[in-house]
Scaffold this motif. Structure first.
Motif, PDB file in Angstrom:
ATOM      1  N   LEU A  28       0.848  -1.186   0.000  1.00 35.58           N
ATOM      2  CA  LEU A  28       0.000   0.000   0.000  1.00 35.58           C
ATOM      3  C   LEU A  28       0.886   1.238   0.000  1.00 35.58           C
ATOM      4  CD1 LEU A  28      -2.823   1.312   0.235  1.00 35.58           C
ATOM      5  CD2 LEU A  28      -2.589   1.131   2.719  1.00 35.58           C
ATOM      6  N   ALA A  29       0.746   2.053  -1.015  1.00 31.13           N
ATOM      7  CA  ALA A  29       1.563   3.261  -1.147  1.00 31.13           C
ATOM      8  C   ALA A  29       0.732   4.483  -0.788  1.00 31.13           C
ATOM      9  CB  ALA A  29       2.095   3.389  -2.574  1.00 31.13           C
ATOM     10  N   ALA A  30       1.389   5.455  -0.217  1.00 31.62           N
ATOM     11  CA  ALA A  30       0.738   6.729   0.075  1.00 31.62           C
ATOM     12  C   ALA A  30       1.401   7.819  -0.770  1.00 31.62           C
ATOM     13  CB  ALA A  30       0.848   7.070   1.558  1.00 31.62           C
ATOM     14  N   PRO A  31       0.614   8.639  -1.463  1.00 28.32           N
ATOM     15  CA  PRO A  31      -0.851   8.690  -1.402  1.00 28.32           C
ATOM     16  C   PRO A  31      -1.512   7.746  -2.400  1.00 28.32           C
ATOM     17  CG  PRO A  31      -0.020  10.505  -2.725  1.00 28.32           C
ATOM     18  CD  PRO A  31       1.187   9.776  -2.215  1.00 28.32           C
ATOM     19  N   THR A  32      -2.665   7.233  -2.018  1.00 27.42           N
ATOM     20  CA  THR A  32      -3.523   6.447  -2.895  1.00 27.42           C
ATOM     21  C   THR A  32      -4.944   6.954  -2.721  1.00 27.42           C
ATOM     22  OG1 THR A  32      -2.149   4.445  -2.842  1.00 27.42           O
ATOM     23  CG2 THR A  32      -4.477   4.158  -3.387  1.00 27.42           C
ATOM     24  N   LEU A  33      -5.605   7.237  -3.830  1.00 26.32           N
ATOM     25  CA  LEU A  33      -6.980   7.745  -3.795  1.00 26.32           C
ATOM     26  C   LEU A  33      -7.922   6.729  -4.407  1.00 26.32           C
ATOM     27  CD1 LEU A  33      -8.948  10.182  -3.309  1.00 26.32           C
ATOM     28  CD2 LEU A  33      -8.482  10.838  -5.692  1.00 26.32           C
ATOM     29  N   VAL A  34      -8.999   6.433  -3.685  1.00 22.89           N
ATOM     30  CA  VAL A  34     -10.057   5.558  -4.188  1.00 22.89           C
ATOM     31  C   VAL A  34     -11.298   6.415  -4.391  1.00 22.89           C
ATOM     32  CG1 VAL A  34     -11.465   3.519  -3.769  1.00 22.89           C
ATOM     33  CG2 VAL A  34      -9.098   3.592  -2.943  1.00 22.89           C
ATOM     34  N   ALA A  35     -11.786   6.483  -5.633  1.00 24.89           N
ATOM     35  CA  ALA A  35     -12.950   7.307  -5.968  1.00 24.89           C
ATOM     36  C   ALA A  35     -14.020   6.445  -6.622  1.00 24.89           C
ATOM     37  CB  ALA A  35     -12.551   8.449  -6.897  1.00 24.89           C
ATOM     38  N   GLU A  36     -15.227   6.942  -6.556  1.00 25.47           N
ATOM     39  CA  GLU A  36     -16.345   6.277  -7.226  1.00 25.47           C
ATOM     40  C   GLU A  36     -16.792   7.142  -8.384  1.00 25.47           C
ATOM     41  OE1 GLU A  36     -20.907   5.531  -6.105  1.00 25.47           O
ATOM     42  OE2 GLU A  36     -19.524   4.425  -4.807  1.00 25.47           O
ATOM     43  N   VAL A  37     -16.677   6.587  -9.602  1.00 24.20           N
ATOM     44  CA  VAL A  37     -17.027   7.316 -10.816  1.00 24.20           C
ATOM     45  C   VAL A  37     -18.089   6.523 -11.559  1.00 24.20           C
ATOM     46  CG1 VAL A  37     -16.172   8.339 -12.954  1.00 24.20           C
ATOM     47  CG2 VAL A  37     -14.666   8.215 -10.960  1.00 24.20           C
ATOM     48  N   ASP A  38     -19.271   7.092 -11.671  1.00 25.84           N
ATOM     49  CA  ASP A  38     -20.389   6.426 -12.355  1.00 25.84           C
ATOM     50  C   ASP A  38     -20.631   5.022 -11.805  1.00 25.84           C
ATOM     51  OD1 ASP A  38     -20.682   8.654 -14.011  1.00 25.84           O
ATOM     52  OD2 ASP A  38     -19.244   7.883 -15.474  1.00 25.84           O
ATOM     53  N   GLY A  39     -20.553   4.907 -10.486  1.00 25.67           N
ATOM     54  CA  GLY A  39     -20.830   3.627  -9.840  1.00 25.67           C
ATOM     55  C   GLY A  39     -19.683   2.647  -9.853  1.00 25.67           C
ATOM     56  N   LYS A  40     -18.535   3.034 -10.408  1.00 25.22           N
ATOM     57  CA  LYS A  40     -17.382   2.152 -10.481  1.00 25.22           C
ATOM     58  C   LYS A  40     -16.240   2.715  -9.637  1.00 25.22           C
ATOM     59  CE  LYS A  40     -18.482   0.562 -15.167  1.00 25.22           C
ATOM     60  NZ  LYS A  40     -17.986   0.435 -16.579  1.00 25.22           N
ATOM     61  N   GLU A  41     -15.490   1.814  -9.038  1.00 21.92           N
ATOM     62  CA  GLU A  41     -14.372   2.225  -8.196  1.00 21.92           C
ATOM     63  C   GLU A  41     -13.129   2.444  -9.045  1.00 21.92           C
ATOM     64  OE1 GLU A  41     -11.903  -0.269  -5.096  1.00 21.92           O
ATOM     65  OE2 GLU A  41     -13.750   0.426  -4.124  1.00 21.92           O
ATOM     66  N   VAL A  42     -12.524   3.618  -8.867  1.00 21.20           N
ATOM     67  CA  VAL A  42     -11.316   3.987  -9.613  1.00 21.20           C
ATOM     68  C   VAL A  42     -10.225   4.302  -8.596  1.00 21.20           C
ATOM     69  CG1 VAL A  42     -10.266   5.616 -11.210  1.00 21.20           C
ATOM     70  CG2 VAL A  42     -12.649   4.910 -11.534  1.00 21.20           C
ATOM     71  N   THR A  43      -9.079   3.654  -8.741  1.00 21.01           N
ATOM     72  CA  THR A  43      -7.972   3.848  -7.810  1.00 21.01           C
ATOM     73  C   THR A  43      -6.812   4.535  -8.522  1.00 21.01           C
ATOM     74  OG1 THR A  43      -8.587   1.880  -6.539  1.00 21.01           O
ATOM     75  CG2 THR A  43      -6.345   2.707  -6.245  1.00 21.01           C
ATOM     76  N   SER A  44      -6.321   5.598  -7.913  1.00 20.87           N
ATOM     77  CA  SER A  44      -5.155   6.314  -8.440  1.00 20.87           C
ATOM     78  C   SER A  44      -4.041   6.235  -7.408  1.00 20.87           C
ATOM     79  CB  SER A  44      -5.496   7.788  -8.724  1.00 20.87           C
ATOM     80  OG  SER A  44      -6.597   7.900  -9.604  1.00 20.87           O
ATOM     81  N   VAL A  45      -2.858   5.830  -7.844  1.00 22.05           N
ATOM     82  CA  VAL A  45      -1.731   5.642  -6.931  1.00 22.05           C
ATOM     83  C   VAL A  45      -0.634   6.642  -7.281  1.00 22.05           C
ATOM     84  CG1 VAL A  45      -0.001   4.022  -6.066  1.00 22.05           C
ATOM     85  CG2 VAL A  45      -2.268   3.184  -6.717  1.00 22.05           C
ATOM     86  N   GLY A  46      -0.163   7.365  -6.282  1.00 20.53           N
ATOM     87  CA  GLY A  46       0.898   8.345  -6.493  1.00 20.53           C
ATOM     88  C   GLY A  46       0.335   9.729  -6.736  1.00 20.53           C
ATOM     89  N   ALA A  47       1.090  10.751  -6.340  1.00 20.26           N
ATOM     90  CA  ALA A  47       0.612  12.122  -6.422  1.00 20.26           C
ATOM     91  C   ALA A  47       0.316  12.548  -7.856  1.00 20.26           C
ATOM     92  CB  ALA A  47       1.637  13.068  -5.794  1.00 20.26           C
ATOM     93  N   ASP A  48       1.190  12.211  -8.790  1.00 15.49           N
ATOM     94  CA  ASP A  48       0.990  12.660 -10.174  1.00 15.49           C
ATOM     95  C   ASP A  48      -0.304  12.093 -10.744  1.00 15.49           C
ATOM     96  OD1 ASP A  48       3.325  14.120 -10.141  1.00 15.49           O
ATOM     97  OD2 ASP A  48       4.544  12.499 -10.993  1.00 15.49           O
ATOM     98  N   ALA A  49      -0.565  10.809 -10.497  1.00 14.36           N
ATOM     99  CA  ALA A  49      -1.789  10.182 -11.010  1.00 14.36           C
ATOM    100  C   ALA A  49      -3.023  10.786 -10.355  1.00 14.36           C
ATOM    101  CB  ALA A  49      -1.745   8.672 -10.767  1.00 14.36           C
ATOM    102  N   ILE A  50      -2.955  11.052  -9.052  1.00 12.97           N
ATOM    103  CA  ILE A  50      -4.101  11.613  -8.341  1.00 12.97           C
ATOM    104  C   ILE A  50      -4.376  13.040  -8.806  1.00 12.97           C
ATOM    105  CG2 ILE A  50      -4.976  12.309  -6.075  1.00 12.97           C
ATOM    106  CD1 ILE A  50      -3.364   9.998  -4.876  1.00 12.97           C
ATOM    107  N   LEU A  51      -3.331  13.851  -8.956  1.00 16.06           N
ATOM    108  CA  LEU A  51      -3.511  15.230  -9.396  1.00 16.06           C
ATOM    109  C   LEU A  51      -4.102  15.279 -10.803  1.00 16.06           C
ATOM    110  CD1 LEU A  51      -0.236  16.900  -8.056  1.00 16.06           C
ATOM    111  CD2 LEU A  51      -2.499  16.868  -7.008  1.00 16.06           C
ATOM    112  N   SER A  52      -3.676  14.392 -11.666  1.00 16.73           N
ATOM    113  CA  SER A  52      -4.232  14.334 -13.018  1.00 16.73           C
ATOM    114  C   SER A  52      -5.711  13.961 -12.975  1.00 16.73           C
ATOM    115  CB  SER A  52      -3.462  13.317 -13.861  1.00 16.73           C
ATOM    116  OG  SER A  52      -2.127  13.723 -14.047  1.00 16.73           O
TER     117      SER A  52
END
Length: 288
Positions: A157-181
């Motif tokens: 598990l890396a920090a930061p990692t963001l888990v979001a819900e988009v149109d009912g689906k779970e989307v995971t972004s790992v790392g600051a650059d991916a999350i900011l994008s």
């Protein structure tokens, strides 16, 4: 008799809850080993509350650890300097963002979890943008190396990692650059516009922007240095092996990244390994 009547009237008054509105009020509450109250709301001591009348019996193997939770003048100074070196980032709500409190809010992604370490440069970059887009994160999960989230994870598990819900689906972004994008793509009014703007800039303006970005990148290391030793690991008194008390419901924190006192609270939340809900309240936010 008159005194008895007065005392009976006092005891008959409805129980009140007090919202903690500053770091100096919140931090002693968080540091208490006798329990927590949700949403930074403290329950006043009751007359026959045995938990508050006598100290809790420590579990076997407990090693006393003093958590330096109440901020000193040095803490306040260094936290203030950490905010200054990052100005204007993480302070004001950007006019370029799509407000989640506006009519488009129901169509925006829901930020379900953010695995975060307070005194981490990459995590700080993410929290700054969360403030600027005035977002809510339903669960901020401390992810220091010795936190419950990392120790109990079935995979790395890396920090930061963001888990979001988009149109009912779970989307995971790992790392600051991916999350900011991801945040720029979903919450910016001008998603993708920055690239075309740079292309249209004059050569001198583009060079100036690059110099500003380089300086900002250099200054992003300073807050971690100024607050070294705080908000980066879980303290031994909060180790999961000791089964310390945890909030029954996630705490709710109104905060913005550039506030020196909010930082002091978030540091202790990381050190106590406490999950909380983050509601951004930067300058210009309707939540203020």
């Amino acid at each position: 008799p008159g005194g008895d009547i007065t005392r009976a009237a006092q005891l008959a008054q409805p129980k009140r809850r007090t919202t903690m509105r500053s770091a100096f009020a919140v931090l002693p509450l968080l540091a208490s080993s006798r329990g927590f109250a949700p949403s930074f709301v403290a329950r006043p001591p009751q007359r026959n509350d045995a938990r508050l009348a006598s100290p809790s019996t420590p579990p076997p193997g407990f090693a006393a650890t003093r958590l330096r939770s109440v901020p000193t003048s040095i803490d306040t100074l260094t936290s203030g300097l950490a905010s200054i070196v990052r100005l204007p980032r993480g302070v004001t709500v950007s006019g370029e963002g799509i407000s989640p409190l506006g009519p488009a809010g129901t169509f925006l992604p829901a930020l379900k979890k953010l695995y975060d370490v307070e005194n981490d440069r990459e995590c700080r970059r993410v929290r700054e943008m969360i403030t600027e887009y005035d977002l809510v994160v339903e669960r901020v999960v401390p992810a220091a190396a010795n936190s419950r989230a990392v120790v109990e994870a079935s995979e790395s598990l890396a920090a930061p990692t963001l888990v979001a819900e988009v149109d009912g689906k779970e989307v995971t972004s790992v790392g600051a650059d991916a999350i900011l994008s991801f945040l720029d793509e979903k919450f910016s009014k001008d998603a993708g516009g920055e690239e075309s703007k740079v292309e249209d800039d004059e050569e001198g303006d583009a060079a100036l922007d690059q110099a500003k970005d380089a300086l900002s990148n250099l200054l992003s290391f300073l807050p971690g240095i100024l607050r070294s030793g705080r908000g980066s690991t879980v303290c031994s008194a909060a180790s999961s092996s000791l089964s310390p008390p945890r909030p029954e419901k996630p705490l709710v924190l109104y905060s913005y990244e550039g506030n020196q006192f909010c930082r002091l609270v978030r540091e202790v939340l990381t050190e106590l390994d406490v999950v909380y809900e983050l509601r951004s309240a930067g300058e210009g936010s309707p939540r203020r």
